[in-house]
Design a protein around this motif. Structure first.
Motif: not given
Length: 334
Positions: A128, A132, A134-135, A139-140, A143, A199, A219
């Protein structure tokens, strides 16, 4: 488990090694073309230029890498298919693409139609842009399940990144995303770095420098276990979140269509056995980018790649992007 499974030009007047002269009748007397059917800078291009150097030194002839991107790699591959079958035109890429073109309706060819020479296996990765939000992959994933419009940069329909995203969609409920195709892995990665997309899903070898430079946040890797990237640290396995997602190895190399003279293939096999399988250049490349050094050729290469071809072909079919059912072209479900 991942570790277990496991040409830019040089001086044209170098003498071929005695082993090659003695054991193989074919020796190119003019430059050999290696078509990379993707944009410059991506994983295939990186690998092919290292291989070209090895082959130039082995054969004493230039191996010229030519980029011919388009149509998910099928344009350059078609050009290699249609060239004279004399050993002077090879293609490069990911074996899974070669094995799935027919299923996607892109090119009438199959993995068994080619003489395969592999160098490394690469790891699919999703990353990512730092902006964004996203860590981690969790989390992604949340989403992707809540929204339908998150743009994910990939190298196109049959690319490693698109394959990974389709595997994620098949492994988790209610996952949706918007595929943002580019002409190669490097342009896709740069798009995410620039913020064109939040992403990117592509190969770790294509993202390594941007990850080390903290311009992308990795990620997850599509591997059985976490992967350690030199200069960065550990990247978690996607199996932490999706235990049942498949993680086949993604083999890369060069190939020539069946019909090329036997002595050409014998000469290349000899070089693979005496030089490529111990190539320090390829070992260093793999180590720096967390790839698997895995030189294979012939039936062993086919068998290794066939696992991912079968999995990916049916992933396309189940996801609605296949033009024909894989079993109609000899690809059975795993």
């Amino acid at each position: 488990m991942l570790r277990r499974h496991l040409l830019a030009a040089g001086a044209a007047g170098i003498a071929a090694p005695a082993t090659l002269r003695a054991q193989a009748a074919w020796r190119p007397d003019r430059p050999v073309t290696v078509i990379v059917p993707w944009a410059a800078g991506g994983s295939t291009d990186q690998m092919a230029r290292i291989v070209a150097t090895e082959l130039e030194e082995a054969f004493g002839q230039r191996f010229v890498v030519v980029n011919q991107p388009g149509a998910s790699g099928s344009i350059g591959t078609r050009n290699a298919m249609q060239a004279a079958k004399d050993g002077y035109t090879w293609a490069a890429g990911a074996a899974v693409d070669l094995g799935c073109y027919k299923v996607l309706g892109l090119l009438d060819t199959a993995l068994a139609d080619w003489h395969l020479f592999f160098t490394v296996a690469n790891v699919n990765t999703v990353a990512a842009n730092p902006g964004s939000g996203y860590r981690d992959f969790g989390q992604l994933l949340q989403a992707l399940q809540a929204r339908r419009d998150i743009a994910v940069a990939t190298a196109g329909q049959s690319s490693a990144g698109r394959n990974m995203m389709e595997a994620i969609r098949a492994a988790a409920p209610n996952v949706n995303y918007r595929n943002a195709p580019y002409d190669g892995g490097n342009p896709a990665v740069l798009a995410a770095v620039a913020g064109e997309t939040p992403v990117v899903a592509q190969l770790l070898v294509e993202m390594a420098e941007m990850i080390r430079g903290r311009r992308l946040i990795p990620l997850a890797v599509q591997a059985d276990t976490p992967i350690t990237l030199q200069g960065f640290g550990e990247i978690p396995s996607i199996k932490r979140w999706l235990p049942n997602i498949p993680t086949p190895l993604n083999y890369f190399g060069i190939w020539a269509p069946k019909g090329v003279p036997d002595n050409v293939i014998a000469a290349m096999t000899q070089v693979w056995e005496t030089r490529v399988k111990d190539s320090q250049r390829l070992k260093d490349y793999a180590a720096a980018r967390a790839a698997v050094f895995g030189p294979l050729h012939g039936q062993a290469a086919f068998d290794a790649a066939w696992i991912m071809v079968r999995q990916t072909a049916w992933l396309y079919f189940d996801g609605g992007s296949a033009r024909v059912s894989p079993d109609t072209v000899g690809i059975q479900r795993l």
